[in-house]
Design an enzyme around this catalytic site. Sequence first.
Site, PDB file in Angstrom:
ATOM      1  N   TYR A   1      28.130 -18.481  37.316  1.00 31.76           N
ATOM      2  CA  TYR A   1      26.742 -18.810  36.965  1.00 31.76           C
ATOM      3  C   TYR A   1      26.396 -18.320  35.570  1.00 31.76           C
ATOM      4  O   TYR A   1      26.753 -17.198  35.191  1.00 31.76           O
ATOM      5  CB  TYR A   1      25.774 -18.135  37.944  1.00 31.76           C
TER       6      TYR A   1
ATOM      7  N   LYS B   1      23.501   8.925  60.000  1.00 24.31           N
ATOM      8  CA  LYS B   1      22.367   8.044  59.687  1.00 24.31           C
ATOM      9  C   LYS B   1      22.879   6.753  59.060  1.00 24.31           C
ATOM     10  O   LYS B   1      24.053   6.671  58.663  1.00 24.31           O
ATOM     11  CB  LYS B   1      21.401   8.766  58.743  1.00 24.31           C
TER      12      LYS B   1
HETATM   13  C1  LIG Z   1      21.994  12.562  54.227  1.00 22.48           C
HETATM   14  C2  LIG Z   1      21.787  13.990  54.431  1.00 22.48           C
HETATM   15  C3  LIG Z   1      22.885  14.850  54.600  1.00 22.48           C
HETATM   16  C4  LIG Z   1      24.314  14.405  54.374  1.00 22.48           C
HETATM   17  O1  LIG Z   1      24.530  14.335  52.991  1.00 22.48           O
HETATM   18  P1  LIG Z   1      25.953  13.917  52.377  1.00 22.48           P
HETATM   19  O2  LIG Z   1      25.768  14.120  50.921  1.00 22.48           O
HETATM   20  O3  LIG Z   1      26.173  12.500  52.768  1.00 22.48           O
HETATM   21  O4  LIG Z   1      26.965  14.819  52.984  1.00 22.48           O
HETATM   22  C5  LIG Z   1      22.642  16.161  54.957  1.00 22.48           C
HETATM   23  N1  LIG Z   1      21.374  16.626  55.093  1.00 22.48           N
HETATM   24  C6  LIG Z   1      20.292  15.829  54.895  1.00 22.48           C
HETATM   25  C7  LIG Z   1      18.936  16.396  55.033  1.00 22.48           C
HETATM   26  C8  LIG Z   1      20.458  14.499  54.552  1.00 22.48           C
HETATM   27  O5  LIG Z   1      19.393  13.719  54.329  1.00 22.48           O
END
Ligand SMILES: *Cc1c(COP(=O)(O)O)cnc(C)c1O
Length: 375
Positions: free
Chosen positions: A261, A45
Amino acid sequence: MTASSIPASSLRGHGARLTIDLAALGENWRRLVDAAGSETAAVVKADAYGCGIPRVAPALWAAGCRTFFVAHLSEAAAARAALPPEAVIYVLNGFPPGSAGAYRALDVRPVLGSREEIAEWAQAGEGAPAALHVDTGMNRLGLGPDEALALAGGPLLSRVAPALLMSHLVSAEVPGDPITARQAGSFARLRAAFPGVPASLANSSGVFLGESVRHDLARPGYALYGGNPTPGRPNPMRPVVRLEAEIAQIREVGPGETAGYNARWTAPGPRRLATLSLGYADGFPRAASNRGEALVGGVRCPFVGVVSMDLVILDVTEVPVEALRRGAPAVLIGDALDLDTVGRNAGTIGYEILTGLGSRYDRRHLDEAGHRAPG
Ligand SMILES: *Cc1c(COP(=O)(O)O)cnc(C)c1O
């Protein structure tokens, strides 16, 4: 990783370079398979945590990964375009009303988390496989455990084909957190009510929690990209992401002079400063003002003053002068500055650093041989 250090003025007009080591990514997936002792998917994702689905997904496929998770349908489309048709792709965030046809057209699977979603998929999904998400403690997405138990074996679920039963851990990165044991127990009861349906509970950190969260499919994301799934212990993963910027200018300041800044830093004595062509518009957080670090010639140099939109100022007084010249590289992520340290230096977590890395960098993907991957 000298292959990716920046030769003078090689940035082709960019301020900084992001190098993504696809060989290390594949190696991390294999390490996670070993640690999980089960089939291991990849969570890609958020454009593969900022590393780029078009390059990352095929590299994981080549390493042996066959199941992928994204958050949105648009990400599923990107993953589908990058992967062979046999790849199984799940969309974690359920599915918006009326979009079942789009899922079917892409041959991707929704992760169903409510009666309403299940009913809509039963009707419009034409019996295509989907995952069921049960919420065992997050109160975010998914059926409640009692709701799921009530549906098990009932008429509604006979009309969808649950290909996976999953839940998500609340505190996997905190070993011994009692909530993990409660979730593991609740999930074990659930899976008994869904005989024959493969089950999935562990994220990256969950993979290292042992038997109680081990099921049929692990779902790591962060660790694939080099994040430490075992905070407080040595990182079992190889670094994947390296961020380097060039020094744009070097100057000497006297005691009492300020930098950046709103003059948020004042030189305590004579100091040497270097300015890097990278800022918050590149996704490097402004919250790292006066507390971030970069490596110049291997020496840790503190950020001074606030991070600007396009520039960061470093105190390079401790760096041997031979390593200091216009165009010399500074490492923002890599070597001693792992993702988790960089996150901490900005008051956040490595996940947010990784997924925030911008599109303005000169991006390079290294292949198995450590060469620049074509394309
Ligand atoms: C993002 C996510 C993962 C992966 O999690 P990590 O901590 O990045 O390994 C797995 N399952 C779900 C439902 C997620 O939303």
